[in-house]
Design an enzyme around this catalytic site. Structure first.
Site, PDB file in Angstrom:
ATOM      1  N   ASP A 128     -65.175  -2.334  24.299  1.00 59.15           N
ATOM      2  CA  ASP A 128     -64.579  -0.786  23.949  1.00 59.15           C
ATOM      3  C   ASP A 128     -65.863  -0.185  23.106  1.00 59.15           C
ATOM      4  O   ASP A 128     -67.066  -0.801  23.106  1.00 59.15           O
ATOM      5  CB  ASP A 128     -63.557  -1.086  23.030  1.00 59.15           C
ATOM      6  CG  ASP A 128     -63.889  -1.499  21.595  1.00 59.15           C
ATOM      7  OD1 ASP A 128     -65.039  -1.339  21.059  1.00 59.15           O
ATOM      8  OD2 ASP A 128     -62.607  -2.023  21.080  1.00 59.15           O
ATOM      9  N   SER A 152     -68.236  -4.843  21.555  1.00 57.37           N
ATOM     10  CA  SER A 152     -67.836  -3.587  20.779  1.00 57.37           C
ATOM     11  C   SER A 152     -68.696  -3.380  19.612  1.00 57.37           C
ATOM     12  O   SER A 152     -69.016  -4.526  19.089  1.00 57.37           O
ATOM     13  CB  SER A 152     -66.205  -3.944  20.160  1.00 57.37           C
ATOM     14  OG  SER A 152     -65.895  -3.083  19.325  1.00 57.37           O
ATOM     15  N   HIS A 202     -67.353  -1.429  17.388  1.00 59.06           N
ATOM     16  CA  HIS A 202     -66.354  -1.033  16.224  1.00 59.06           C
ATOM     17  C   HIS A 202     -66.552   0.467  16.494  1.00 59.06           C
ATOM     18  O   HIS A 202     -66.197   1.155  15.300  1.00 59.06           O
ATOM     19  CB  HIS A 202     -66.602  -1.375  14.810  1.00 59.06           C
ATOM     20  CG  HIS A 202     -65.417  -1.870  14.061  1.00 59.06           C
ATOM     21  ND1 HIS A 202     -64.907  -2.964  14.068  1.00 59.06           N
ATOM     22  CD2 HIS A 202     -64.770  -0.968  13.515  1.00 59.06           C
ATOM     23  CE1 HIS A 202     -63.776  -2.992  13.077  1.00 59.06           C
ATOM     24  NE2 HIS A 202     -63.898  -1.894  12.851  1.00 59.06           N
ATOM     25  N   ARG A 237     -70.108   4.375   5.402  1.00 60.03           N
ATOM     26  CA  ARG A 237     -69.653   5.497   6.351  1.00 60.03           C
ATOM     27  C   ARG A 237     -69.559   6.865   5.385  1.00 60.03           C
ATOM     28  O   ARG A 237     -68.923   6.767   4.422  1.00 60.03           O
ATOM     29  CB  ARG A 237     -68.100   5.170   6.651  1.00 60.03           C
ATOM     30  CG  ARG A 237     -68.052   4.111   7.413  1.00 60.03           C
ATOM     31  CD  ARG A 237     -66.506   3.787   7.999  1.00 60.03           C
ATOM     32  NE  ARG A 237     -66.579   2.309   8.398  1.00 60.03           N
ATOM     33  CZ  ARG A 237     -65.604   1.679   8.777  1.00 60.03           C
ATOM     34  NH1 ARG A 237     -64.380   2.112   8.512  1.00 60.03           N
ATOM     35  NH2 ARG A 237     -65.568   0.499   9.306  1.00 60.03           N
ATOM     36  N   THR A 296     -61.716 -10.082  14.789  1.00 51.94           N
ATOM     37  CA  THR A 296     -62.755  -8.995  14.617  1.00 51.94           C
ATOM     38  C   THR A 296     -63.736  -9.871  13.830  1.00 51.94           C
ATOM     39  O   THR A 296     -63.630 -10.040  12.706  1.00 51.94           O
ATOM     40  CB  THR A 296     -62.333  -7.825  14.042  1.00 51.94           C
ATOM     41  OG1 THR A 296     -61.305  -7.188  15.163  1.00 51.94           O
ATOM     42  CG2 THR A 296     -63.229  -6.897  13.908  1.00 51.94           C
ATOM     43  N   LYS A 352     -63.806 -10.130  18.817  1.00 52.62           N
ATOM     44  CA  LYS A 352     -64.087  -8.865  19.108  1.00 52.62           C
ATOM     45  C   LYS A 352     -65.080  -8.425  18.239  1.00 52.62           C
ATOM     46  O   LYS A 352     -65.427  -8.652  17.090  1.00 52.62           O
ATOM     47  CB  LYS A 352     -62.660  -7.980  18.661  1.00 52.62           C
ATOM     48  CG  LYS A 352     -63.192  -6.363  18.806  1.00 52.62           C
ATOM     49  CD  LYS A 352     -61.711  -5.830  18.468  1.00 52.62           C
ATOM     50  CE  LYS A 352     -62.047  -4.250  18.584  1.00 52.62           C
ATOM     51  NZ  LYS A 352     -62.359  -3.511  17.412  1.00 52.62           N
ATOM     52  N   GLY A 360     -66.510   4.044  23.133  1.00 51.54           N
ATOM     53  CA  GLY A 360     -67.008   5.258  23.605  1.00 51.54           C
ATOM     54  C   GLY A 360     -66.285   5.631  25.056  1.00 51.54           C
ATOM     55  O   GLY A 360     -66.640   6.483  25.541  1.00 51.54           O
ATOM     56  N   TYR A 378     -62.116   9.647   8.062  1.00 53.29           N
ATOM     57  CA  TYR A 378     -61.894   8.234   8.330  1.00 53.29           C
ATOM     58  C   TYR A 378     -61.847   7.973   9.858  1.00 53.29           C
ATOM     59  O   TYR A 378     -62.496   6.874  10.229  1.00 53.29           O
ATOM     60  CB  TYR A 378     -60.639   7.708   7.532  1.00 53.29           C
ATOM     61  CG  TYR A 378     -60.560   6.083   7.770  1.00 53.29           C
ATOM     62  CD1 TYR A 378     -61.161   5.347   6.919  1.00 53.29           C
ATOM     63  CD2 TYR A 378     -59.346   5.734   8.623  1.00 53.29           C
ATOM     64  CE1 TYR A 378     -60.989   3.905   7.042  1.00 53.29           C
ATOM     65  CE2 TYR A 378     -59.307   4.406   8.773  1.00 53.29           C
ATOM     66  CZ  TYR A 378     -60.104   3.481   7.982  1.00 53.29           C
ATOM     67  OH  TYR A 378     -59.738   2.041   8.353  1.00 53.29           O
ATOM     68  N   SER A 403     -53.522  -3.719  14.384  1.00 51.61           N
ATOM     69  CA  SER A 403     -54.608  -4.153  13.378  1.00 51.61           C
ATOM     70  C   SER A 403     -53.904  -5.020  12.414  1.00 51.61           C
ATOM     71  O   SER A 403     -52.707  -4.747  11.915  1.00 51.61           O
ATOM     72  CB  SER A 403     -55.073  -2.785  12.729  1.00 51.61           C
ATOM     73  OG  SER A 403     -55.850  -3.231  11.472  1.00 51.61           O
TER      74      SER A 403
HETATM   75  C1  FNR Z   1     -61.123   1.111  14.301  1.00 54.47           C
HETATM   76  N1  FNR Z   1     -61.514  -0.268  14.981  1.00 54.47           N
HETATM   77  C2  FNR Z   1     -60.772  -1.041  14.272  1.00 54.47           C
HETATM   78  N2  FNR Z   1     -61.316  -2.560  14.873  1.00 54.47           N
HETATM   79  C3  FNR Z   1     -60.475  -3.608  14.594  1.00 54.47           C
HETATM   80  O1  FNR Z   1     -60.731  -4.836  14.820  1.00 54.47           O
HETATM   81  N3  FNR Z   1     -59.644  -3.618  13.540  1.00 54.47           N
HETATM   82  C4  FNR Z   1     -59.229  -2.334  12.793  1.00 54.47           C
HETATM   83  O2  FNR Z   1     -58.384  -2.408  12.107  1.00 54.47           O
HETATM   84  C5  FNR Z   1     -59.937  -1.135  13.278  1.00 54.47           C
HETATM   85  N4  FNR Z   1     -59.656  -0.091  12.664  1.00 54.47           N
HETATM   86  C6  FNR Z   1     -60.019   1.060  13.186  1.00 54.47           C
HETATM   87  C7  FNR Z   1     -59.660   2.178  12.690  1.00 54.47           C
HETATM   88  C8  FNR Z   1     -60.073   3.542  13.169  1.00 54.47           C
HETATM   89  C9  FNR Z   1     -59.930   4.894  12.543  1.00 54.47           C
HETATM   90  C10 FNR Z   1     -61.117   3.570  14.233  1.00 54.47           C
HETATM   91  C11 FNR Z   1     -61.632   4.733  14.882  1.00 54.47           C
HETATM   92  C12 FNR Z   1     -61.717   2.180  14.821  1.00 54.47           C
HETATM   93  C13 FNR Z   1     -62.294  -0.381  15.769  1.00 54.47           C
HETATM   94  C14 FNR Z   1     -61.531  -0.150  17.266  1.00 54.47           C
HETATM   95  O3  FNR Z   1     -60.711  -1.218  17.390  1.00 54.47           O
HETATM   96  C15 FNR Z   1     -62.179   0.139  18.424  1.00 54.47           C
HETATM   97  O4  FNR Z   1     -63.354  -1.082  18.335  1.00 54.47           O
HETATM   98  C16 FNR Z   1     -62.975   1.365  18.629  1.00 54.47           C
HETATM   99  O5  FNR Z   1     -62.152   2.691  18.106  1.00 54.47           O
HETATM  100  C17 FNR Z   1     -63.518   1.844  19.964  1.00 54.47           C
HETATM  101  O6  FNR Z   1     -64.267   2.963  19.928  1.00 54.47           O
HETATM  102  P1  FNR Z   1     -63.862   4.294  20.213  1.00 54.47           P
HETATM  103  O7  FNR Z   1     -62.696   4.118  21.565  1.00 54.47           O
HETATM  104  O8  FNR Z   1     -62.823   4.937  19.246  1.00 54.47           O
HETATM  105  O9  FNR Z   1     -65.013   5.042  20.610  1.00 54.47           O
END
Ligand code: FNR
Length: 372
Positions: free
Chosen positions: A300, A267, A269, A172, A163, A245, A302, A31, A113
């Site tokens: 965000d 982003s 995500h 996924r 978001t 976002k 990467g 996940y 979140s």
């Molecule tokens: C997320 N992301 C995310 N975004 C958001 O707006 N609400 C959320 O609840 C979540 N939950 C979430 C869970 C997990 C496990 C991941 C990996 C990501 C997206 C997150 O905010 C962000 O955009 C990305 O994680 C940025 O990418 P990197 O730094 O993981 O590469």
């Protein structure tokens, strides 16, 4: 954990990921690490950073560096925020409390979140006056949406991050393979079961009928009918600044400006929604061309090291968020792990700034970059 174990914490992102893999079951690890489809977007997020090369300047007296940045009227120690990450309880039992404490200790803003494992008030309580924003997945039930936003404002969150890139879940494949859906087990609904508007819609309190609470959450979490016309409603719920976002398209950046949002977070995500979509760093250029400095544009997806931060800011972002690195820190070593990951990023940023000839964040610009 004793000092020697602290010494042995990982350093690089692949090392943190490897260690997290070792401590987490398949479901939670998949996940966190996974993305949409063949995960091409995750790879492109990294690739996009490699396509920009830094071209340092020297003999500029870099003995003092100022990493501070001012966003929406608040000054933060660095242009770095913790991205909103759902259900952190699947990574570590201390969940968001550990991440929030680590962020607070360093003054780095924590974005909570909507679907956290701990209620937003509990998270706020461990942070004191430290900076925090609230991320909103706008539920389809307007009473609950209004209530969540009002609770966040009351608990000292200083911005609302809406978001927009998740009308429905991405495809996924790791989660499909692992048959993993933590929400079906009632993970990540802490803000809902503690919400008065949500509770008022249940026949029995969640403590007595957990299944009904999960079903109600499931009926309102996704909101695919949401449109730009709905945005003004949010202003009626709160006086806090509102950021969107997940913006990737220049036309959406225009609409965001027309709707008077206070900021944009470019982003994808972390590659979790659409396989084969544009890398966030590449989309950033298009969005900046439209926004032309009128509102802050964060990004965000990467960011792994100090030079990634510098590249994003030099392209024109006001600040960056990062996600998976700190969640791996949480999985491996709780609060200490998150703290270490943040500290490493800030130190890497500081050293790399000096070695690029940069004395402040404001000084970063495209003259330090070459695009391959
Ligand atoms: C997320 N992301 C995310 N975004 C958001 O707006 N609400 C959320 O609840 C979540 N939950 C979430 C869970 C997990 C496990 C991941 C990996 C990501 C997206 C997150 O905010 C962000 O955009 C990305 O994680 C940025 O990418 P990197 O730094 O993981 O590469």
């Amino acid at each position: 954990m004793d000092g020697s174990l602290e010494q042995r914490l990982p350093v690089s992102f692949p090392e943190w990921e490897f260690r997290a893999r070792a401590v987490l079951p398949d479901g939670p690890f998949g996940y966190i690490a996974g993305g949409a489809g063949a995960e091409d977007t995750i790879r492109m997020n990294s690739e996009a950073f490699r396509n920009w090369r830094l071209q340092p300047r020297f003999l500029r007296d870099v003995s003092k560096r100022d990493k501070r940045v001012t966003l929406l009227g608040e000054t933060y120690p660095a242009p770095v925020l913790l991205a909103p990450i759902s259900i952190q309880g699947i990574a570590h039992p201390t969940a968001e409390l550990a991440s929030a404490r680590a962020a607070a200790g360093l003054g780095v803003p924590f974005i909570l979140s909507t679907v956290s494992s701990k209620p937003l008030e509990e998270v706020a309580a461990v942070m004191g006056k430290a900076p925090r924003w609230f991320q909103l997945f706008w539920p389809s039930d307007p009473d609950v949406a209004a209530s969540l936003v009002r609770r966040a404002e009351a608990a000292g969150y200083s911005a609302i991050v809406v978001t927009v890139d998740l009308p429905l879940y991405g495809w996924r494949e790791r989660d499909v393979r692992n048959a993993y859906n933590p929400f079906l087990a009632g993970e990540g609904i802490a803000n809902f079961v503690t919400d008065p508007a949500f509770r008022s819609k249940l026949k029995k309190p969640p403590e007595e009928d957990w299944k009904a609470a999960i079903a109600l959450f499931g009926s309102m979490f996704f909101h695919p009918s949401l449109t730009w016309e709905d945005l003004p409603i949010l202003r009626r719920y709160t006086r806090l600044p509102i950021l969107l976002k997940g913006i990737l398209h220049p036309r959406d950046a225009e609409l965001a400006l027309q709707n008077n949002v206070d900021g944009i977070i470019v982003s994808n995500h972390g590659g979790r929604q659409v396989d084969g979509e544009v890398a966030a760093l590449d989309a950033l250029l298009d969005v900046l061309d439209i926004v032309r400095g009128r509102i802050p544009v964060l990004m965000d997806s990467g960011i792994r090291g100090g030079s990634d931060v510098i590249k994003a800011i030099s392209v024109g972002a006001s600040a960056i968020l990062f996600g998976r690195p700190y969640i791996y820190g949480l999985a491996v070593a709780g609060e200490m792990g998150v703290r270490r990951v943040i500290q490493n990023l800030l130190t890497d940023l500081d050293l790399t700034m000096a070695n690029c000839g940069m004395r402040s964040i404001a000084e970063m610009n495209r003259s330090f970059l070459i695009r391959r």
